[in-house]
Design a protein around this motif. Structure first.
Motif, PDB file in Angstrom:
ATOM      1  N   ARG A 126      53.776 -47.506 102.028  1.00 22.74           N
ATOM      2  CA  ARG A 126      53.179 -48.343 103.074  1.00 22.74           C
ATOM      3  C   ARG A 126      54.123 -49.477 103.449  1.00 22.74           C
ATOM      4  O   ARG A 126      55.014 -49.853 102.692  1.00 22.74           O
ATOM      5  CB  ARG A 126      51.842 -48.917 102.613  1.00 22.74           C
ATOM      6  N   LEU A 127      53.873 -50.020 104.624  1.00 21.19           N
ATOM      7  CA  LEU A 127      54.604 -51.185 105.114  1.00 21.19           C
ATOM      8  C   LEU A 127      53.584 -52.184 105.645  1.00 21.19           C
ATOM      9  O   LEU A 127      52.745 -51.826 106.486  1.00 21.19           O
ATOM     10  CB  LEU A 127      55.577 -50.788 106.229  1.00 21.19           C
ATOM     11  N   VAL A 128      53.629 -53.404 105.136  1.00 15.82           N
ATOM     12  CA  VAL A 128      52.761 -54.476 105.637  1.00 15.82           C
ATOM     13  C   VAL A 128      53.564 -55.316 106.623  1.00 15.82           C
ATOM     14  O   VAL A 128      54.658 -55.807 106.283  1.00 15.82           O
ATOM     15  CB  VAL A 128      52.237 -55.366 104.487  1.00 15.82           C
ATOM     16  N   VAL A 129      53.038 -55.466 107.816  1.00 14.36           N
ATOM     17  CA  VAL A 129      53.684 -56.267 108.857  1.00 14.36           C
ATOM     18  C   VAL A 129      52.762 -57.427 109.198  1.00 14.36           C
ATOM     19  O   VAL A 129      51.639 -57.224 109.683  1.00 14.36           O
ATOM     20  CB  VAL A 129      53.986 -55.429 110.113  1.00 14.36           C
ATOM     21  N   GLU A 130      53.230 -58.621 108.935  1.00 11.75           N
ATOM     22  CA  GLU A 130      52.477 -59.838 109.267  1.00 11.75           C
ATOM     23  C   GLU A 130      53.023 -60.433 110.559  1.00 11.75           C
ATOM     24  O   GLU A 130      54.218 -60.741 110.651  1.00 11.75           O
ATOM     25  CB  GLU A 130      52.603 -60.859 108.146  1.00 11.75           C
ATOM     26  N   LEU A 131      52.168 -60.547 111.562  1.00 16.43           N
ATOM     27  CA  LEU A 131      52.554 -61.240 112.791  1.00 16.43           C
ATOM     28  C   LEU A 131      52.685 -62.717 112.454  1.00 16.43           C
ATOM     29  O   LEU A 131      51.756 -63.333 111.929  1.00 16.43           O
ATOM     30  CB  LEU A 131      51.503 -61.028 113.884  1.00 16.43           C
ATOM     31  N   HIS A 132      53.842 -63.300 112.769  1.00 14.54           N
ATOM     32  CA  HIS A 132      54.080 -64.659 112.271  1.00 14.54           C
ATOM     33  C   HIS A 132      54.706 -65.535 113.354  1.00 14.54           C
ATOM     34  O   HIS A 132      55.916 -65.777 113.380  1.00 14.54           O
ATOM     35  CB  HIS A 132      54.980 -64.617 111.031  1.00 14.54           C
ATOM     36  N   ARG A 133      53.828 -65.981 114.261  1.00 13.51           N
ATOM     37  CA  ARG A 133      54.200 -67.037 115.208  1.00 13.51           C
ATOM     38  C   ARG A 133      53.064 -68.074 115.170  1.00 13.51           C
ATOM     39  O   ARG A 133      52.337 -68.268 116.151  1.00 13.51           O
ATOM     40  CB  ARG A 133      54.366 -66.506 116.634  1.00 13.51           C
ATOM     41  N   PRO A 134      52.890 -68.736 114.027  1.00 18.95           N
ATOM     42  CA  PRO A 134      51.717 -69.600 113.857  1.00 18.95           C
ATOM     43  C   PRO A 134      51.644 -70.735 114.864  1.00 18.95           C
ATOM     44  O   PRO A 134      50.547 -71.206 115.178  1.00 18.95           O
ATOM     45  CB  PRO A 134      51.871 -70.123 112.424  1.00 18.95           C
ATOM     46  N   ARG A 136      55.111 -43.765 106.616  1.00 17.57           N
ATOM     47  CA  ARG A 136      54.215 -44.337 105.631  1.00 17.57           C
ATOM     48  C   ARG A 136      53.143 -45.124 106.367  1.00 17.57           C
ATOM     49  O   ARG A 136      53.267 -45.390 107.558  1.00 17.57           O
ATOM     50  CB  ARG A 136      54.950 -45.239 104.622  1.00 17.57           C
ATOM     51  N   THR A 137      52.091 -45.445 105.657  1.00 17.96           N
ATOM     52  CA  THR A 137      50.987 -46.185 106.256  1.00 17.96           C
ATOM     53  C   THR A 137      51.443 -47.575 106.678  1.00 17.96           C
ATOM     54  O   THR A 137      52.188 -48.235 105.960  1.00 17.96           O
ATOM     55  CB  THR A 137      49.818 -46.271 105.259  1.00 17.96           C
ATOM     56  N   LEU A 138      50.971 -48.004 107.839  1.00 20.49           N
ATOM     57  CA  LEU A 138      51.280 -49.337 108.355  1.00 20.49           C
ATOM     58  C   LEU A 138      50.037 -50.211 108.271  1.00 20.49           C
ATOM     59  O   LEU A 138      48.956 -49.812 108.735  1.00 20.49           O
ATOM     60  CB  LEU A 138      51.755 -49.250 109.805  1.00 20.49           C
ATOM     61  N   ILE A 139      50.172 -51.386 107.665  1.00 24.83           N
ATOM     62  CA  ILE A 139      49.122 -52.400 107.672  1.00 24.83           C
ATOM     63  C   ILE A 139      49.594 -53.548 108.560  1.00 24.83           C
ATOM     64  O   ILE A 139      50.623 -54.163 108.283  1.00 24.83           O
ATOM     65  CB  ILE A 139      48.816 -52.915 106.256  1.00 24.83           C
ATOM     66  N   LEU A 140      48.844 -53.815 109.610  1.00 25.60           N
ATOM     67  CA  LEU A 140      49.134 -54.928 110.513  1.00 25.60           C
ATOM     68  C   LEU A 140      48.177 -56.072 110.203  1.00 25.60           C
ATOM     69  O   LEU A 140      46.961 -55.872 110.139  1.00 25.60           O
ATOM     70  CB  LEU A 140      48.934 -54.501 111.969  1.00 25.60           C
ATOM     71  N   THR A 141      48.716 -57.264 110.029  1.00 19.14           N
ATOM     72  CA  THR A 141      47.877 -58.414 109.749  1.00 19.14           C
ATOM     73  C   THR A 141      48.444 -59.635 110.456  1.00 19.14           C
ATOM     74  O   THR A 141      49.574 -59.615 110.957  1.00 19.14           O
ATOM     75  CB  THR A 141      47.780 -58.649 108.224  1.00 19.14           C
ATOM     76  N   GLY A 142      47.650 -60.692 110.524  1.00 16.26           N
ATOM     77  CA  GLY A 142      48.093 -61.927 111.151  1.00 16.26           C
ATOM     78  C   GLY A 142      48.465 -62.962 110.108  1.00 16.26           C
ATOM     79  O   GLY A 142      48.720 -62.641 108.945  1.00 16.26           O
TER      80      GLY A 142
END
Length: 246
Positions: free
Chosen positions: A13-21, A47-53
């Motif tokens: 898996r890959l976790v991608v955090e959107l990061h423009r706070p 692989r599975t993608l997890i998108l989060t803020g």
């Protein structure tokens, strides 16, 4: 220049955090380009993608300052829609972990995911018509498929923003978790996916997304491929062995 994404990689898996706070994770062209690079990686190594803020927000929408300056040719280029279509078509599942605002382009990014989980403070919808534009990156057709035409029209034409409970009732999200538990819940879902055969998951997702007219032929062809896979024989034999030993 600092990245607008934070990545946490693992074998499955890959976790991608959107990061423009500073702008509530508004989606700008740099973030789009960086997400295209993520897609290229996942297309080559599925692989599975997890998108989060981050900081309690998934994505507040497109960057309005940037959007204000876009013209006809930018719209025709499909900057966001091309990216979101690519995310939706990734080989392995995409999980969107939604906290706080998921509005406009942020909502459309969430709609492109295969799974959506939320927190009690989630607010999701498409206020674009209030800004004199339309949601042109998937909401006009994905939302109807996800929640049905009556609710989709209220969101798109009347600017309705759904609470977490309303989104759950509409099955736009499937679970609600406390903010501090949201990412763990996304990982738990990724764990369940990870226990399945990866090739079977990839092919099932592709068949699920195929046009209606492609069925049942595509199902039969896909099953023919899986019937010849080593994983099918190994997994079924283990099942039979367990049953025999029980």
């Amino acid at each position: 220049m600092p990245s607008s994404l934070k990545l946490t990689d693992a074998p499955d898996r890959l976790v991608v955090e959107l990061h423009r706070p500073e702008v509530r994770n508004a989606i700008d062209r740099r973030m789009v380009d960086e997400l295209h690079a993520v897609c290229e990686d996942l297309e080559g190594s599925p692989r599975t993608l997890i998108l989060t803020g981050s900081d309690g927000v998934f994505a507040s929408g497109a960057d309005i300052a940037e959007l204000r300056e876009r013209r006809r040719d930018d719209a025709l280029a499909g900057i966001n829609s091309t990216l979101f279509a690519r995310i939706a078509a990734l080989p392995m599942p995409v999980i969107a972990a939604l906290d706080g605002f998921a509005l406009g382009g942020g909502a459309e990014l969430a709609f492109a995911a295969d799974f959506r989980l939320g927190t009690p403070r989630l607010r999701i919808g498409n206020p674009e018509t209030g800004l004199g534009i339309l949601p042109a990156a998937g909401a006009t057709w994905r939302l109807k498929e996800l929640v049905g035409e009556p609710l989709a029209l209220e969101i798109l034409l009347a600017g309705r923003i759904l609470s977490a409970e309303e989104a759950l009732d509409a099955r736009l999200i499937t679970e609600i978790h406390a903010p501090e538990d949201l990412l763990a819940a996304a990982h738990a879902l990724a764990d369940r996916i990870g226990r399945q055969d990866p090739l079977a998951v990839r092919i099932t997702k592709s068949v699920f997304r195929a046009p209606r007219d492609a069925h049942p032929v595509i199902d039969q062809l896909a099953q023919a491929v899986l019937f010849e896979s080593d994983a099918k024989f190994d997994r079924m034999q283990r099942f039979l062995d367990r049953k025999k030993g029980s």
